[in-house]
Design a protein around this motif. Structure first.
Motif, PDB file in Angstrom:
ATOM      1  N   UNK A 281       0.654  -1.168   0.136  1.00 54.63           N
ATOM      2  CA  UNK A 281      -0.120   0.070  -0.054  1.00 54.63           C
ATOM      3  C   UNK A 281       0.942   1.141  -0.058  1.00 54.63           C
ATOM      4  N   UNK A 282       2.087   1.334   0.543  1.00 52.26           N
ATOM      5  CA  UNK A 282       2.734   2.431   0.698  1.00 52.26           C
ATOM      6  C   UNK A 282       3.379   3.033  -0.752  1.00 52.26           C
ATOM      7  N   UNK A 283       3.710   1.791  -1.511  1.00 51.61           N
ATOM      8  CA  UNK A 283       4.234   2.082  -2.779  1.00 51.61           C
ATOM      9  C   UNK A 283       2.898   2.530  -3.878  1.00 51.61           C
ATOM     10  N   UNK A 284       1.794   2.217  -3.478  1.00 52.63           N
ATOM     11  CA  UNK A 284       0.606   2.569  -4.329  1.00 52.63           C
ATOM     12  C   UNK A 284       0.420   3.876  -3.823  1.00 52.63           C
ATOM     13  N   UNK A 285       0.378   4.247  -2.712  1.00 55.75           N
ATOM     14  CA  UNK A 285       0.037   5.835  -2.310  1.00 55.75           C
ATOM     15  C   UNK A 285       1.124   6.561  -2.771  1.00 55.75           C
ATOM     16  N   UNK A 286       2.259   6.366  -2.780  1.00 55.57           N
ATOM     17  CA  UNK A 286       3.427   7.384  -3.244  1.00 55.57           C
ATOM     18  C   UNK A 286       3.406   7.458  -4.780  1.00 55.57           C
ATOM     19  N   UNK A 287       2.861   6.188  -5.665  1.00 52.64           N
ATOM     20  CA  UNK A 287       2.754   6.511  -6.994  1.00 52.64           C
ATOM     21  C   UNK A 287       1.504   7.325  -7.041  1.00 52.64           C
ATOM     22  N   UNK A 288       0.359   7.234  -6.453  1.00 52.47           N
ATOM     23  CA  UNK A 288      -0.681   8.139  -6.379  1.00 52.47           C
ATOM     24  C   UNK A 288      -0.381   9.689  -6.308  1.00 52.47           C
ATOM     25  N   UNK A 289       0.589   9.961  -5.468  1.00 52.15           N
ATOM     26  CA  UNK A 289       1.019  11.220  -5.202  1.00 52.15           C
ATOM     27  C   UNK A 289       1.907  11.648  -6.686  1.00 52.15           C
ATOM     28  N   UNK A 290       2.705  10.855  -7.107  1.00 54.20           N
ATOM     29  CA  UNK A 290       3.667  11.090  -8.135  1.00 54.20           C
ATOM     30  C   UNK A 290       2.965  11.083  -9.654  1.00 54.20           C
ATOM     31  N   UNK A 291       2.004  10.458  -9.702  1.00 47.59           N
ATOM     32  CA  UNK A 291       1.331  10.202 -10.984  1.00 47.59           C
ATOM     33  C   UNK A 291       0.980  11.455 -11.819  1.00 47.59           C
ATOM     34  N   UNK A 292       0.479  12.283 -10.984  1.00 42.30           N
ATOM     35  CA  UNK A 292       0.193  13.764 -11.501  1.00 42.30           C
ATOM     36  C   UNK A 292       1.404  14.500 -12.395  1.00 42.30           C
ATOM     37  N   UNK A 293       2.540  14.362 -11.731  1.00 45.43           N
ATOM     38  CA  UNK A 293       3.609  14.795 -12.163  1.00 45.43           C
ATOM     39  C   UNK A 293       4.077  14.160 -13.528  1.00 45.43           C
ATOM     40  N   UNK A 294       3.987  12.734 -13.739  1.00 47.23           N
ATOM     41  CA  UNK A 294       4.148  12.023 -14.998  1.00 47.23           C
ATOM     42  C   UNK A 294       3.244  12.926 -15.977  1.00 47.23           C
ATOM     43  N   UNK A 295       2.003  12.905 -15.800  1.00 48.48           N
ATOM     44  CA  UNK A 295       0.984  13.686 -16.693  1.00 48.48           C
ATOM     45  C   UNK A 295       1.742  15.145 -17.075  1.00 48.48           C
ATOM     46  N   UNK A 296       2.091  15.647 -16.192  1.00 47.35           N
ATOM     47  CA  UNK A 296       2.795  16.969 -16.593  1.00 47.35           C
ATOM     48  C   UNK A 296       3.885  16.944 -17.318  1.00 47.35           C
ATOM     49  N   UNK A 297       4.680  15.939 -17.044  1.00 51.48           N
ATOM     50  CA  UNK A 297       5.859  15.813 -17.865  1.00 51.48           C
ATOM     51  C   UNK A 297       5.519  15.225 -19.386  1.00 51.48           C
ATOM     52  N   UNK A 298       4.386  14.274 -19.521  1.00 51.25           N
ATOM     53  CA  UNK A 298       3.991  13.902 -20.748  1.00 51.25           C
ATOM     54  C   UNK A 298       3.490  14.983 -21.505  1.00 51.25           C
ATOM     55  N   UNK A 299       2.650  15.851 -20.991  1.00 45.16           N
ATOM     56  CA  UNK A 299       2.112  17.085 -21.855  1.00 45.16           C
ATOM     57  C   UNK A 299       3.165  17.994 -22.234  1.00 45.16           C
ATOM     58  N   UNK A 300       4.233  18.192 -21.339  1.00 36.05           N
ATOM     59  CA  UNK A 300       5.156  18.995 -21.559  1.00 36.05           C
ATOM     60  C   UNK A 300       5.999  18.564 -22.707  1.00 36.05           C
ATOM     61  N   UNK A 301       6.341  17.202 -22.798  1.00 37.54           N
ATOM     62  CA  UNK A 301       6.984  16.573 -23.978  1.00 37.54           C
ATOM     63  C   UNK A 301       5.934  16.544 -25.165  1.00 37.54           C
ATOM     64  N   UNK A 302       4.789  16.479 -25.164  1.00 37.14           N
ATOM     65  CA  UNK A 302       3.935  16.615 -26.536  1.00 37.14           C
ATOM     66  C   UNK A 302       3.959  18.156 -26.874  1.00 37.14           C
ATOM     67  N   UNK A 303       4.123  19.024 -26.053  1.00 34.63           N
ATOM     68  CA  UNK A 303       4.165  20.666 -26.439  1.00 34.63           C
ATOM     69  C   UNK A 303       5.559  20.946 -26.987  1.00 34.63           C
TER      70      UNK A 303
END
Length: 249
Positions: free
Chosen positions: A200-222
């Motif tokens: 559960x600790x890993x899943x919670x940590x990834x839930x916190x970090x996942x929005x940053x992956x989305x931000x990075x992906x959008x930056x990459x596309x732009x």
């Protein structure tokens, strides 16, 4: 939630953004994220935690390049990749965390060497056309790619080498890579879950970090067409070498 110092969260946040950018603009850039995750977290935990974030990035890679995949190439690689995944799983199952940590460091250094060699090869004469689709070629790269992606999520440079050797056009390269890693990352989940690497600790940590992956992906596309690839690559390689040395010693 895993208790981490602020500097560790900053490193993981940078790694998450890098994952997103690498999926949509800079293939192979996630090698920096591998080093950061393995430097902050226990080695086996870092592999599992990063896998889930890579899968978030895969969604954006598929959105951008899904129509350009070459499926015969994927099918040709499949048997060797599965063999590599099984070997990598066995290694994770029997190796201690210290061994896995050093293995990730060695893999990172090897992947950097492969990447640099690949770029030098681009300036040489074109690869013999007979290399395209060779059984030996797909077997070697597929097995190594499966092993490295299972142990350290570091199959990107290996598969880039394969696509270069087979003279794959750029758009086909991106589309085939997107589908390849999207499929492989899903396949890896039950293997790592079987080792108990998704608490559960890993899943919670990834839930916190996942929005940053989305931000990075959008930056990459732009900014994909505006990035200074050479400068970025030099920074990534330099930081990754430092991370790999840290893991080794």
């Amino acid at each position: 939630m895993i208790a981490l110092d602020p500097w560790a969260w900053a490193a993981l946040g940078l790694a998450a953004v890098t994952i997103g950018v690498s999926k949509t603009a800079l293939p192979g850039g996630s090698i920096l994220a591998i080093a950061l995750f393995a430097a902050v977290l226990p080695a086996r935990t870092s592999t599992a935690a990063m896998l889930l974030l890579l899968m978030v990035g895969d969604v954006f890679a598929l959105i951008a390049y899904r129509r350009h995949a070459h499926w015969p190439t994927l099918l040709r690689l499949a048997p060797a990749v599965v063999a590599g995944l099984v070997v990598g799983f066995a290694f994770l199952a029997i190796a201690g965390d210290g061994i896995v940590r050093r293995a990730i460091g060695v893999i990172l250094l090897v992947m950097i060497a492969v990447t640099l060699w690949r770029r030098r090869a681009q300036h040489r004469s074109q690869t013999d056309a007979t290399a395209r689709g060779g059984i030996v070629l797909s077997g070697v790269y597929g097995t190594l790619g499966g092993f490295t992606t299972m142990v350290a999520n570091a199959g990107g440079p290996v598969m880039s080498m394969y696509f270069l050797a087979t003279r794959t056009p750029v758009q086909v390269f991106l589309g085939t890579s997107a589908w390849f890693f999207a499929i492989i990352n899903v396949v890896k989940v039950p293997f790592l879950a079987g080792l108990g690497l998704f608490p559960g600790q890993v899943l919670l940590m990834d839930a916190v970090l996942a929005p940053l992956v989305v931000i990075g992906a959008v930056i990459g596309l732009v900014v994909a067409k505006r990035l200074d690839q050479r400068l970025f690559d030099r920074i990534v390689i330099g930081l990754t070498i430092a991370g790999a040395v840290y893991l080794l010693f």
